[in-house]
Design a protein around this motif. Structure first.
Motif, mmCIF file in Angstrom:
data_model
loop_
_atom_site.group_PDB
_atom_site.id
_atom_site.type_symbol
_atom_site.label_atom_id
_atom_site.label_comp_id
_atom_site.label_asym_id
_atom_site.label_seq_id
_atom_site.Cartn_x
_atom_site.Cartn_y
_atom_site.Cartn_z
ATOM 1 N N ALA A 17 0.744 -1.137 -0.017
ATOM 2 C CA ALA A 17 -0.085 -0.072 0.072
ATOM 3 C C ALA A 17 0.732 1.230 0.066
ATOM 4 O O ALA A 17 0.479 2.225 -0.708
ATOM 5 N N ARG A 18 2.252 1.157 0.850
ATOM 6 C CA ARG A 18 2.834 2.349 0.658
ATOM 7 C C ARG A 18 3.577 2.464 -0.589
ATOM 8 O O ARG A 18 3.923 3.697 -0.874
ATOM 9 N N ALA A 19 3.826 1.331 -1.163
ATOM 10 C CA ALA A 19 4.625 1.681 -2.485
ATOM 11 C C ALA A 19 3.751 2.021 -3.511
ATOM 12 O O ALA A 19 4.041 2.784 -4.780
ATOM 13 N N ILE A 20 2.319 1.869 -3.539
ATOM 14 C CA ILE A 20 1.288 1.977 -4.786
ATOM 15 C C ILE A 20 1.019 3.538 -4.377
ATOM 16 O O ILE A 20 0.763 4.233 -5.310
ATOM 17 N N ASP A 25 5.015 8.861 3.376
ATOM 18 C CA ASP A 25 4.435 8.446 4.528
ATOM 19 C C ASP A 25 5.407 7.925 5.413
ATOM 20 O O ASP A 25 5.924 6.687 5.646
ATOM 21 N N PRO A 26 6.020 8.911 6.338
ATOM 22 C CA PRO A 26 6.810 8.417 7.095
ATOM 23 C C PRO A 26 6.102 7.840 8.408
ATOM 24 O O PRO A 26 5.684 8.202 9.516
ATOM 25 N N MET A 27 6.531 6.406 8.495
ATOM 26 C CA MET A 27 6.239 5.481 9.506
ATOM 27 C C MET A 27 7.105 4.631 9.508
ATOM 28 O O MET A 27 7.583 4.008 8.662
ATOM 29 N N GLY A 28 7.281 4.174 10.750
ATOM 30 C CA GLY A 28 8.193 2.680 10.998
ATOM 31 C C GLY A 28 7.474 1.548 10.522
ATOM 32 O O GLY A 28 6.382 1.335 9.996
ATOM 33 N N TRP A 29 8.317 0.313 10.981
ATOM 34 C CA TRP A 29 7.924 -0.953 10.508
ATOM 35 C C TRP A 29 6.778 -1.408 11.371
ATOM 36 O O TRP A 29 5.882 -2.016 10.775
ATOM 37 N N ILE A 30 6.443 -0.968 12.603
ATOM 38 C CA ILE A 30 5.490 -1.218 13.485
ATOM 39 C C ILE A 30 4.170 -0.615 12.848
ATOM 40 O O ILE A 30 3.149 -1.333 12.716
ATOM 41 N N MET A 31 4.320 0.250 12.567
ATOM 42 C CA MET A 31 3.194 1.199 12.130
ATOM 43 C C MET A 31 2.459 0.666 10.638
ATOM 44 O O MET A 31 1.464 0.652 10.436
ATOM 45 N N LEU A 74 -6.561 8.520 4.461
ATOM 46 C CA LEU A 74 -7.180 9.063 5.635
ATOM 47 C C LEU A 74 -6.288 9.528 6.695
ATOM 48 O O LEU A 74 -6.538 10.782 7.105
ATOM 49 N N TYR A 75 -5.241 8.800 6.717
ATOM 50 C CA TYR A 75 -4.049 9.266 7.679
ATOM 51 C C TYR A 75 -3.557 10.638 7.027
ATOM 52 O O TYR A 75 -3.304 11.483 7.810
ATOM 53 N N GLU A 76 -3.380 10.666 5.890
ATOM 54 C CA GLU A 76 -2.772 11.690 5.349
ATOM 55 C C GLU A 76 -3.701 13.105 5.430
ATOM 56 O O GLU A 76 -3.254 14.264 5.701
ATOM 57 N N MET A 77 -5.141 13.011 5.270
ATOM 58 C CA MET A 77 -5.795 13.911 5.624
ATOM 59 C C MET A 77 -5.829 14.483 6.876
ATOM 60 O O MET A 77 -5.959 15.554 7.295
ATOM 61 N N ILE A 78 -5.753 13.540 7.908
ATOM 62 C CA ILE A 78 -5.772 14.014 9.411
ATOM 63 C C ILE A 78 -4.641 14.551 9.615
ATOM 64 O O ILE A 78 -4.409 15.572 10.311
ATOM 65 N N VAL A 79 -3.423 14.210 9.215
ATOM 66 C CA VAL A 79 -2.010 14.783 9.518
ATOM 67 C C VAL A 79 -1.904 15.970 8.632
ATOM 68 O O VAL A 79 -1.317 17.024 9.333
ATOM 69 N N SER A 80 -2.476 16.201 7.564
ATOM 70 C CA SER A 80 -2.409 17.613 6.790
ATOM 71 C C SER A 80 -3.147 18.576 7.300
ATOM 72 O O SER A 80 -2.600 19.738 7.623
#
Length: 84
Positions: A17-20, A25-31, A74-80
Motif C-alpha cells: 500500500a505504501r509503495a502504490i 508516508d513517514p512511518m516505521g515498521w510497526i506502524m 485518511l491518515y494523510e488527511m488527518i495529519v495534513s
C-alpha cells in the motif's frame, strides 16, 4: 490464522500500500504492520459488502492492500489538517 501469519500478511499489505500510494508516508515498521492488519480488516469488510469472499489467498491480499490504501489517504488527511 496464526499471529505470526497475521503479522507477515500485515507487513506485506502495508508495504504494498505504501509503495502504490503516491507521496511520502513517514512511518516505521510497526506502524506499517498495523496499517496492513487494519487495512485487511477494512478490506474484508468492503469485500463482504460487495459480496466477494476475500478469506485469504490472492483476493484477500488485494482487498487488504485496498483497505490499507484507503487508510493511508485518511491518515494523510488527518495529519495534513493538524499541520496547518
Amino acid at each position: 490464522m496464526s499471529f505470526i501469519w497475521m503479522i507477515i500478511v500485515g507487513l506485506v499489505a502495508g508495504l504494498l500500500a505504501r509503495a502504490i500510494k503516491p507521496g511520502s508516508d513517514p512511518m516505521g515498521w510497526i506502524m506499517t504492520i498495523v496499517l496492513g492488519i487494519v487495512g485487511a480488516m477494512l478490506g474484508g469488510f468492503l469485500a463482504g459488502l460487495i459480496g466477494i469472499d476475500a478469506d485469504g489467498g490472492f483476493t484477500g491480499l488485494i482487498f487488504s492492500v485496498i483497505g490499507a490504501i484507503i487508510l493511508l489517504f485518511l491518515y494523510e488527511m488527518i495529519v495534513s489538517k493538524r499541520r496547518v
